[in-house]
Write an enzyme that holds these catalytic residues in place. Structure first.
Site, short mmCIF file in Angstrom:
data_model
loop_
_atom_site.label_atom_id
_atom_site.label_comp_id
_atom_site.label_asym_id
_atom_site.label_seq_id
_atom_site.Cartn_x
_atom_site.Cartn_y
_atom_site.Cartn_z
N ARG A 34 -10.30 -2.81 4.97
CA ARG A 34 -9.84 -2.89 6.38
C ARG A 34 -9.01 -1.67 6.76
O ARG A 34 -8.20 -1.20 5.95
CB ARG A 34 -8.94 -4.12 6.56
CG ARG A 34 -9.69 -5.42 6.56
CD ARG A 34 -8.74 -6.57 6.79
NE ARG A 34 -7.84 -6.79 5.68
CZ ARG A 34 -6.87 -7.70 5.67
NH1 ARG A 34 -6.66 -8.45 6.73
NH2 ARG A 34 -6.10 -7.85 4.61
N ASP A 62 0.82 -1.22 0.00
CA ASP A 62 0.00 0.00 0.00
C ASP A 62 0.85 1.26 0.00
O ASP A 62 0.47 2.28 0.58
CB ASP A 62 -0.97 0.00 1.20
CG ASP A 62 -1.75 -1.29 1.28
OD1 ASP A 62 -2.30 -1.68 0.25
OD2 ASP A 62 -1.76 -1.92 2.35
N THR A 114 -7.77 -0.93 -0.25
CA THR A 114 -8.47 -0.79 -1.53
C THR A 114 -9.25 -2.06 -1.83
O THR A 114 -10.31 -2.03 -2.45
CB THR A 114 -7.45 -0.58 -2.67
OG1 THR A 114 -6.48 0.37 -2.24
CG2 THR A 114 -8.09 -0.09 -3.93
N ARG A 166 -5.91 0.23 7.97
CA ARG A 166 -4.49 -0.16 8.01
C ARG A 166 -3.88 0.29 9.32
O ARG A 166 -4.25 1.33 9.86
CB ARG A 166 -3.74 0.47 6.84
CG ARG A 166 -4.26 -0.03 5.51
CD ARG A 166 -3.53 0.61 4.33
NE ARG A 166 -4.12 0.20 3.07
CZ ARG A 166 -4.30 0.98 2.02
NH1 ARG A 166 -3.92 2.25 2.05
NH2 ARG A 166 -4.84 0.52 0.92
N GLN A 204 1.92 -5.89 -3.75
CA GLN A 204 2.35 -6.10 -2.36
C GLN A 204 3.73 -5.45 -2.17
O GLN A 204 4.01 -4.47 -2.81
CB GLN A 204 2.34 -7.58 -1.97
CG GLN A 204 0.95 -8.17 -1.83
CD GLN A 204 0.32 -8.58 -3.15
OE1 GLN A 204 0.98 -9.14 -4.01
NE2 GLN A 204 -0.95 -8.33 -3.31
N LYS A 237 2.31 2.37 -5.11
CA LYS A 237 3.15 2.05 -6.28
C LYS A 237 2.42 2.41 -7.57
O LYS A 237 3.04 2.81 -8.54
CB LYS A 237 3.47 0.55 -6.30
CG LYS A 237 4.31 0.07 -5.14
CD LYS A 237 4.46 -1.43 -5.12
CE LYS A 237 3.20 -2.18 -4.77
NZ LYS A 237 2.70 -2.03 -3.40
N GLY A 263 -4.33 -3.91 -4.64
CA GLY A 263 -5.25 -2.82 -4.96
C GLY A 263 -4.44 -1.58 -5.28
O GLY A 263 -3.77 -1.04 -4.41
N HIS A 264 -4.43 -1.18 -6.53
CA HIS A 264 -3.67 0.00 -6.94
C HIS A 264 -4.63 1.11 -7.31
O HIS A 264 -5.48 0.93 -8.17
CB HIS A 264 -2.78 -0.33 -8.15
CG HIS A 264 -1.67 -1.27 -7.81
ND1 HIS A 264 -0.84 -1.83 -8.75
CD2 HIS A 264 -1.23 -1.73 -6.63
CE1 HIS A 264 0.05 -2.59 -8.15
NE2 HIS A 264 -0.18 -2.56 -6.87
N THR A 265 -4.48 2.26 -6.67
CA THR A 265 -5.35 3.39 -6.98
C THR A 265 -4.57 4.41 -7.80
O THR A 265 -3.45 4.78 -7.44
CB THR A 265 -5.85 4.06 -5.67
OG1 THR A 265 -6.46 3.05 -4.87
CG2 THR A 265 -6.84 5.17 -5.95
#
Ligand code: IMP
Length: 449
Positions: A302, A13, A298, A304, A223, A16, A40-42
């Site tokens: 949950r 997270d 994402t 973090r 990751q 990246k 999950g990449h935003t």
């Protein structure tokens, strides 16, 4: 032109996706090399926010070839949904190719992920529940189903006929769950296989050709270093190889062809799921970082766990990935603290540890962070246009991170948008990374630690 790997330095997270997207604008090829829908990449482009789980962020550039390579665990349902959503938003996905060797996440993997976690009780890993671990278990056990199988109905039937009885035995006899029906599973997979089959190919040949032709290639890590199954904080890790070496294993591109390795690090540290986290802040400071940084998963939503930046881990990431540059993100989130702390070492039983205790990760338990305190910087830095215009305290913080990492900072980020990215004055623009000499940091500074 050259090959650049982008990896996370801590527990994931790190944003990246933002840096892959920035490099992706100049890239011919973007390749995801490991992990699956647990990622999950935003990415924020103008007023649009895109959340990717499987598809490489390079898809936002219509000219870029995007590969999902051998090392990935693909959930065909999630992939098709993601492709449909992108197309519906006007993003062309025709340039996507899937490795025939990538493994398929199936219904029973997701069931087993949930059942195994529940059975572990208090010792649960806190997985994302996406079936990724059980899928990689099958890969190692040589009972996995690969994309090449999914694309070939006869082969898929034969493979599932061999594997499903074993899975059903585990589901029914160990977990007292209902067995899966072969025909129902085949029926569920048939339309997904038909839809994805035209995209399935030998991505390792495509990746190697691109690298050999001197194209600009980005390897998009998912990751992060400390979640790597070998390098990370085992057993609280994912089941793949997020480290830079994974880019070679996961794509078929040899180590001798990788030119630059960029580590993405947040100005603070976060972790999701269980496992030791020496710099975790369990007070209102951690809460403040979580709220200001929108530190919620994402993929799972949950909250973090948040804490000060751990540069013991950062140095370990620099060593194990061979980082040639770092990107420091989320500087805006730390703004407003009167002082900020940065962990430079650990102490345990009266001993100082400068290096991460990777030889026996259980030694991490009970390690107390040793902090250096630095002046904070005021809020409202999101619209700063040049690195030199950042408040001096924020610049000093970035420089200190660079010193402690022993790796030059090539970019700093002050918000999710593309234009909220600053390049230090003595650093070349991001596209220069593609033509940097192999394995040598860009720019004039190789900081001494
Ligand atoms: P799994 O990958 O779903 O098996 O989860 C194993 C561990 O890795 C858990 O602690 C997850 O929270 C963590 N994890 C997996 N993917 C990500 C990610 O993209 N970001 C942060 N943590 C992750």
């Amino acid at each position: 032109m050259g090959a650049v790997v982008v990896v996370g330095t801590h527990w994931g997270d790190e944003a990246k996706g933002k840096f892959v997207d920035l490099l992706g604008q100049d890239a011919d090829v973007v390749i995801r090399y490991g992990g699956g829908p647990n990622a999950g990449h935003t990415v924020v482009v103008d007023d649009q926010t895109y959340k990717f789980h499987l598809v490489p962020c390079g898809i936002l550039n219509p000219k870029t070839l995007c590969l999902m390579a051998d090392g990935m665990a693909l959930d065909p349902e999630i992939l098709v949904k993601e492709l449909d959503e992108l197309e519906a938003r006007g993003i062309r996905t025709a340039n996507l190719r899937l490795s025939a060797n990538a493994h398929v996440v199936l219904t029973y993997h997701k069931q087993l992920d949930a059942l195994e976690e529940a059975a572990k009780g208090e010792r649960a890993l806190g997985t994302t529940g996406r079936g990724v671990g059980p899928c990689y278990v099958d890969k190692a056990a040589r009972t996995g189903i690969r994309m090449g199988d999914l694309a070939n109905p006869q082969r898929l039937k034969e493979r599932l006929e061999a594997v499903l009885p074993q899975k059903n035995a585990v589901l029914t006899k160990i977990y007292d769950a209902a067995p899966l029906d072969l025909n129902a599973l085949l029926e569920q997979l048939r339309p997904l296989g038909e839809r994805l089959a035209p995209l399935v190919t030998d991505t390792s040949a495509l990746a190697s050709e691109a690298v050999a032709a001197g194209k600009a290639v980005v390897f998009e890590g998912a990751q992060a270093t400390m979640l790597d199954i070998d390098t990370g904080t085992y057993p609280y890790v994912t089941s793949s190889h997020p480290v830079a070496g994974g880019a070679c294993i996961g794509t078929g591109v040899p180590p001798t062809k990788i030119d630059q390795v960029l580590g993405v690090v947040k100005a603070y540290t976060t972790r999701v799921g269980a496992g030791t986290f020496p710099t975790e802040l369990l007070d209102e400071r951690g809460e403040r970082i979580r709220e200001r940084g929108h530190e919620y998963g994402t993929t799972t939503g949950r909250p973090r766990r948040c804490g000060w930046l751990d540069t013991v881990v950062l140095r370990f990431a620099a060593r194990t990935n061979g980082l040639t540059g770092i990107c420091v993100g989320h500087l805006d989130v730390l703004a407003g603290f009167p002082t900020v702390s940065i962990c430079t070492m650990y102490q345990k039983n009266g001993h100082l540890l400068r290096d991460f205790p990777a030889g026996d990760v259980s030694l991490l338990d009970g390690c107390e962070p040793v902090y250096e305190e630095m002046p904070g910087w005021p809020e409202g830095i999101g619209n700063v246009a040049r690195f030199e215009e950042l408040p001096p305290a924020a610049q000093a913080y970035v420089r200190r991170v660079e010193e402690l990492a022993g790796v030059p900072v090539v970019m700093a980020s002050i918000g999710p948008r593309r234009d909220q990215t600053l390049v230090p004055p003595d650093m070349p623009p991001p596209r220069a990374l593609f033509s940097a000499p192999r394995g040598v940091p860009v720019g004039p500074r190789v900081p001494a630690r």
